[in-house]
Write a protein that holds these residues in place. Structure first.
Motif, PDB file in Angstrom:
ATOM      1  N   ALA A  23     -49.846  85.668 -23.797  1.00 32.13           N
ATOM      2  CA  ALA A  23     -49.644  86.244 -25.088  1.00 32.13           C
ATOM      3  C   ALA A  23     -48.981  87.598 -25.048  1.00 32.13           C
ATOM      4  CB  ALA A  23     -51.098  86.523 -25.786  1.00 32.13           C
ATOM      5  N   TRP A  24     -48.760  88.214 -23.844  1.00 30.25           N
ATOM      6  CA  TRP A  24     -47.860  89.374 -23.936  1.00 30.25           C
ATOM      7  C   TRP A  24     -46.407  88.775 -23.691  1.00 30.25           C
ATOM      8  CZ3 TRP A  24     -48.069  94.655 -24.305  1.00 30.25           C
ATOM      9  CH2 TRP A  24     -49.232  95.078 -24.748  1.00 30.25           C
ATOM     10  N   THR A  25     -46.139  87.786 -22.920  1.00 31.99           N
ATOM     11  CA  THR A  25     -44.910  87.075 -22.213  1.00 31.99           C
ATOM     12  C   THR A  25     -44.310  86.092 -23.122  1.00 31.99           C
ATOM     13  OG1 THR A  25     -46.004  86.234 -20.621  1.00 31.99           O
ATOM     14  CG2 THR A  25     -45.689  88.463 -20.280  1.00 31.99           C
ATOM     15  N   LYS A  26     -44.741  85.479 -23.959  1.00 28.19           N
ATOM     16  CA  LYS A  26     -44.297  84.258 -24.737  1.00 28.19           C
ATOM     17  C   LYS A  26     -43.914  84.711 -25.981  1.00 28.19           C
ATOM     18  CE  LYS A  26     -46.293  80.952 -21.740  1.00 28.19           C
ATOM     19  NZ  LYS A  26     -46.817  79.323 -21.381  1.00 28.19           N
ATOM     20  N   ILE A  50     -37.374  87.743 -25.264  1.00 28.16           N
ATOM     21  CA  ILE A  50     -38.353  88.308 -23.768  1.00 28.16           C
ATOM     22  C   ILE A  50     -37.403  87.523 -22.705  1.00 28.16           C
ATOM     23  CG2 ILE A  50     -40.192  87.980 -22.549  1.00 28.16           C
ATOM     24  CD1 ILE A  50     -41.982  88.379 -25.019  1.00 28.16           C
ATOM     25  N   ASP A  51     -37.154  88.311 -21.754  1.00 26.62           N
ATOM     26  CA  ASP A  51     -36.403  87.733 -20.706  1.00 26.62           C
ATOM     27  C   ASP A  51     -37.265  88.366 -19.337  1.00 26.62           C
ATOM     28  OD1 ASP A  51     -34.774  87.124 -18.560  1.00 26.62           O
ATOM     29  OD2 ASP A  51     -33.330  88.492 -18.885  1.00 26.62           O
ATOM     30  N   LEU A  52     -38.434  87.478 -19.120  1.00 32.75           N
ATOM     31  CA  LEU A  52     -39.549  87.773 -17.982  1.00 32.75           C
ATOM     32  C   LEU A  52     -38.913  87.801 -16.682  1.00 32.75           C
ATOM     33  CD1 LEU A  52     -42.309  88.679 -17.927  1.00 32.75           C
ATOM     34  CD2 LEU A  52     -42.938  86.360 -17.842  1.00 32.75           C
ATOM     35  N   ARG A  53     -38.471  88.906 -16.296  1.00 37.09           N
ATOM     36  CA  ARG A  53     -37.925  88.864 -14.805  1.00 37.09           C
ATOM     37  C   ARG A  53     -37.742  90.712 -14.760  1.00 37.09           C
ATOM     38  NH1 ARG A  53     -32.571  90.058 -14.792  1.00 37.09           N
ATOM     39  NH2 ARG A  53     -31.496  89.486 -16.776  1.00 37.09           N
ATOM     40  N   VAL A  54     -37.973  90.927 -13.580  1.00 43.29           N
ATOM     41  CA  VAL A  54     -37.592  92.532 -13.245  1.00 43.29           C
ATOM     42  C   VAL A  54     -36.256  92.523 -13.632  1.00 43.29           C
ATOM     43  CG1 VAL A  54     -37.381  93.864 -11.392  1.00 43.29           C
ATOM     44  CG2 VAL A  54     -39.357  92.358 -11.363  1.00 43.29           C
ATOM     45  N   GLU A 111     -41.794  95.617 -13.177  1.00 43.58           N
ATOM     46  CA  GLU A 111     -42.618  94.903 -11.992  1.00 43.58           C
ATOM     47  C   GLU A 111     -43.321  93.972 -13.157  1.00 43.58           C
ATOM     48  OE1 GLU A 111     -46.750  95.923  -9.801  1.00 43.58           O
ATOM     49  OE2 GLU A 111     -45.201  97.660 -10.335  1.00 43.58           O
ATOM     50  N   ILE A 112     -43.258  92.617 -12.467  1.00 42.52           N
ATOM     51  CA  ILE A 112     -44.139  91.588 -12.842  1.00 42.52           C
ATOM     52  C   ILE A 112     -44.855  91.008 -11.801  1.00 42.52           C
ATOM     53  CG2 ILE A 112     -44.095  89.413 -14.091  1.00 42.52           C
ATOM     54  CD1 ILE A 112     -41.086  90.342 -15.088  1.00 42.52           C
ATOM     55  N   ASP A 113     -46.213  91.025 -12.152  1.00 42.12           N
ATOM     56  CA  ASP A 113     -47.268  90.290 -11.225  1.00 42.12           C
ATOM     57  C   ASP A 113     -48.121  89.612 -11.909  1.00 42.12           C
ATOM     58  OD1 ASP A 113     -48.623  89.675  -9.060  1.00 42.12           O
ATOM     59  OD2 ASP A 113     -49.597  91.501  -8.574  1.00 42.12           O
ATOM     60  N   ARG A 114     -47.801  88.338 -12.255  1.00 43.07           N
ATOM     61  CA  ARG A 114     -48.444  87.536 -13.145  1.00 43.07           C
ATOM     62  C   ARG A 114     -49.829  86.775 -12.367  1.00 43.07           C
ATOM     63  NH1 ARG A 114     -49.627  82.571 -15.256  1.00 43.07           N
ATOM     64  NH2 ARG A 114     -49.170  82.186 -17.404  1.00 43.07           N
ATOM     65  N   PRO A 115     -50.798  86.861 -13.058  1.00 41.26           N
ATOM     66  CA  PRO A 115     -51.147  87.483 -14.448  1.00 41.26           C
ATOM     67  C   PRO A 115     -51.937  88.698 -14.541  1.00 41.26           C
ATOM     68  CG  PRO A 115     -53.066  85.926 -13.648  1.00 41.26           C
ATOM     69  CD  PRO A 115     -51.943  86.160 -12.470  1.00 41.26           C
ATOM     70  N   GLU A 116     -51.515  89.401 -13.763  1.00 41.88           N
ATOM     71  CA  GLU A 116     -52.480  90.555 -13.802  1.00 41.88           C
ATOM     72  C   GLU A 116     -51.708  92.124 -13.994  1.00 41.88           C
ATOM     73  OE1 GLU A 116     -53.119  92.081  -9.189  1.00 41.88           O
ATOM     74  OE2 GLU A 116     -53.651  90.139  -9.460  1.00 41.88           O
TER      75      GLU A 116
END
Length: 164
Positions: free
Chosen positions: A31-34, A54-58, A82-87
């Motif tokens: 819900a935060w990233t799509k 949204i371009d979901l990458r560092v 920083e992206i550490d899915r899903p936390e």
């Protein structure tokens, strides 16, 4: 932590927000990233997300343009650090209403799940105490609270969130 938003000052520069959701953290993270999900919940009830990228990458960015019923607009944007899915998500946010030296904030979102309930913690660190306090006085707590209430509705069931 309950199902209502808690907003507190932390140190001289930070705002700490927490809220729990009756949903798995993978769904809250989505819900935060799509974009299709962000459009459904982000912002106060009288504002609409009219643009969401949204371009979901560092190093990638996010950009939301919100429009209020009366026509006012607000642009929010950031760059993922920083992206550490899903936390965990960390992004450097910019506010065009502030000058460049004070207009950035580091936002760290953490999601912890226990028994199907996800606790969201977001720490936002501002460049100065003055900016942090101005954000708190701006009505941010009401807007974030209403947005998180909408987020709770979106993630209440996977079917409602559009995931199966």
């Amino acid at each position: 932590m309950g199902r209502t938003l808690s907003v507190t000052k932390s140190g001289d520069l930070e705002i700490l927000m927490t809220r729990s959701f009756d949903a798995p953290r993978t769904l809250v993270f989505d819900a935060w990233t799509k974009p299709d999900l962000v459009r459904r919940w982000f912002g106060p009830r009288d504002w609409e997300v009219v643009e969401c990228e949204i371009d979901l990458r560092v190093g990638g960015g996010w950009r939301y343009l919100l429009r209020q019923d009366g026509g006012a607009e607000m642009l929010l944007q950031g760059v993922y650090q920083e992206i550490d899915r899903p936390e965990r998500l960390v992004s450097l946010e910019t506010n065009e209403d502030c000058d460049a030296s004070e207009g950035q904030a580091l936002a760290t979102l953490t999601l912890v799940e226990h028994g199907g309930v996800t606790t969201l913690t977001q720490v936002v660190r501002y460049a100065s105490e003055r900016i942090r306090d101005a954000v708190l006085e701006s009505g941010m707590e009401r807007g974030v609270g209403e947005g998180f209430d909408k987020l709770a509705e979106v993630v209440a069931t996977p079917e409602r969130a559009g995931t199966r």
